[in-house]
Scaffold this motif. Structure first.
Motif, mmCIF file in Angstrom:
data_model
loop_
_atom_site.group_PDB
_atom_site.id
_atom_site.type_symbol
_atom_site.label_atom_id
_atom_site.label_comp_id
_atom_site.label_asym_id
_atom_site.label_seq_id
_atom_site.Cartn_x
_atom_site.Cartn_y
_atom_site.Cartn_z
ATOM 1 N N ASN A 110 25.476 35.419 -33.084
ATOM 2 C CA ASN A 110 26.454 35.551 -32.011
ATOM 3 C C ASN A 110 26.425 36.959 -31.447
ATOM 4 O O ASN A 110 26.173 37.924 -32.169
ATOM 5 C CB ASN A 110 27.860 35.225 -32.533
ATOM 6 N N ARG A 111 26.689 37.031 -30.136
ATOM 7 C CA ARG A 111 26.716 38.333 -29.461
ATOM 8 C C ARG A 111 27.653 39.290 -30.203
ATOM 9 O O ARG A 111 27.310 40.426 -30.479
ATOM 10 C CB ARG A 111 27.194 38.094 -28.013
ATOM 11 N N ALA A 171 33.262 26.071 -29.547
ATOM 12 C CA ALA A 171 32.238 25.027 -29.476
ATOM 13 C C ALA A 171 31.415 24.996 -30.766
ATOM 14 O O ALA A 171 31.113 23.928 -31.305
ATOM 15 C CB ALA A 171 31.338 25.268 -28.267
ATOM 16 N N ALA A 213 28.940 29.924 -24.513
ATOM 17 C CA ALA A 213 29.389 29.549 -23.173
ATOM 18 C C ALA A 213 28.483 30.171 -22.113
ATOM 19 O O ALA A 213 28.770 30.068 -20.922
ATOM 20 C CB ALA A 213 30.832 30.006 -22.990
ATOM 21 N N SER A 253 23.690 32.068 -17.630
ATOM 22 C CA SER A 253 23.091 33.231 -18.278
ATOM 23 C C SER A 253 22.513 32.827 -19.635
ATOM 24 O O SER A 253 22.752 31.715 -20.114
ATOM 25 C CB SER A 253 24.089 34.387 -18.398
ATOM 26 N N PRO A 280 21.945 33.508 -23.678
ATOM 27 C CA PRO A 280 22.440 34.246 -24.840
ATOM 28 C C PRO A 280 21.309 35.099 -25.407
ATOM 29 O O PRO A 280 20.142 34.826 -25.139
ATOM 30 C CB PRO A 280 22.839 33.129 -25.822
ATOM 31 N N ALA A 335 29.654 31.576 -31.801
ATOM 32 C CA ALA A 335 30.596 31.500 -32.922
ATOM 33 C C ALA A 335 32.009 31.273 -32.398
ATOM 34 O O ALA A 335 32.989 31.635 -33.043
ATOM 35 C CB ALA A 335 30.531 32.783 -33.754
ATOM 36 N N GLY A 336 32.121 30.661 -31.223
ATOM 37 C CA GLY A 336 33.431 30.361 -30.648
ATOM 38 C C GLY A 336 33.860 28.939 -30.990
ATOM 39 O O GLY A 336 33.386 28.344 -31.965
#
Ligand code: ATR
Length: 295
Positions: A163-164, A143, A206, A212, A214, A140-141
């Motif tokens: 989203n985290r 990008a 990201a 890593s 998500p 949810a950033g």
């Protein structure tokens, strides 16, 4: 074609970012220019983190017609513009600026071609529909914000955002509900993902930048038509590896990279380049590089 500001100069373009060494944009635009017969120059510019505006001003002073903008300057570029296309307003960020000297001064238009680049790659190059399909966006950033508007334009059955940080997902959904209330949008927490099914799953986090994963259960991929990572790199991301193991069709962001560039080229030059040969040449080059490094 002579320079729009100075008939004795070639039209100048560049990609501006920090870092910028890895950027493939110069070779992509050189291929487009060759194919379309457009005479342009395209360079890479490293802007100091605190000097994006002065760097761009200097380039404009040198007769520049446009720039692509990459991390971390997309929001600054958007704010720097004097006009903004609706899709850049939805994204709140610009990956493309166009400079025009008009009778009332320099006009700087901000555009964002990332969303259209993603949609073209999914629908045209990969042949997966978005219309009437259930789409899951992870992240949810910036990008994610850059592509949700274009996904909504395709009229999917629904867009779920996971989203985290759950609050950021709610902010994103609330923002886009104001833009398009016809498509169902919802926030899904990571632990609820396994209970749902999606046709297209897009990783816009990201996380892949540092290899890593998500928060996403393997089971979510089982019935997915397509798992798409907006990241593009030398090796498959953990997201794509998990998706492939679970049986999904996978794609990285190389096609999106070329498509967003093609849309920027079209925005600047009014000519749409053919992307397929550029994508396949870059894919071959990346595979060759991997093989060379393996021996
Ligand atoms: P960008 O412009 O690349 O989207 P951003 O605005 O910093 O950069 O957003 C990064 C996104 O990736 C966010 O959705 C972030 O989740 P949070 O909002 O919880 O920070 C997500 N992200 C980054 N690293 C991650 C990781 N290791 N696992 C899961 N999500 C991650």
């Amino acid at each position: 074609m002579p320079n729009r500001h100075n008939p004795y100069m070639t039209d100048r373009y560049a990609v501006v970012g920090n870092p910028i060494g890895h950027s493939k944009s110069p070779e992509i635009h050189a291929a487009f220019a060759l194919e379309t017969g457009q005479e342009i120059s395209y360079e890479k510019i490293l802007a100091p983190l605190d000097a994006f505006i002065t760097t761009v001003d200097a380039f404009v002073g040198g007769g520049a017609c446009g720039i692509n903008v990459t991390l971390p300057f997309k929001v600054e570029a958007y704010q720097y513009a004097t006009y903004r296309t609706p899709r850049s307003v939805a994204a709140g960020a610009a990956n493309t600026l166009r400079f025009e000297h008009t009778t009332s001064g320099l006009q700087i238009t901000a555009d964002n071609t990332d969303g259209v680049g993603l949609v073209r790659d999914i629908c045209i190059n990969l042949g997966h529909a978005i219309t009437n399909r259930r789409v899951l966006v992870l992240g949810a950033g910036g990008a994610a914000r850059g592509v949700v508007g274009a996904l909504l334009d395709e009229q999917p059955a629904s867009i779920s955002i996971s989203n985290r940080t759950v609050d950021r997902a709610h902010d994103l959904v609330n923002q886009f509900k104001l833009v398009n209330s016809r498509v169902r949008m919802e926030v899904v927490e990571a632990r609820q993902l396994a209970a749902n099914q999606y046709d297209v799953i897009i990783n816009a986090t990201a996380a892949s930048l540092n290899q890593s994963l998500p928060p996403v259960p393997a089971s979510v991929f089982a019935k997915a038509g397509l798992a798409y990572d907006m990241m593009y790199g030398k090796v498959d991301t953990p997201f794509l590896m998990l998706a492939a193991d679970a049986g999904a069709v996978t794609a990285d962001g190389l096609g999106m990279l070329v498509e967003q560039a093609a849309e920027a080229f079209f925005y600047w030059r009014g000519v749409r380049p053919t992307t397929a040969p550029v994508i396949s040449a870059m894919r071959k080059e990346a595979l060759q590089l991997n093989r060379d490094q393996a021996v």
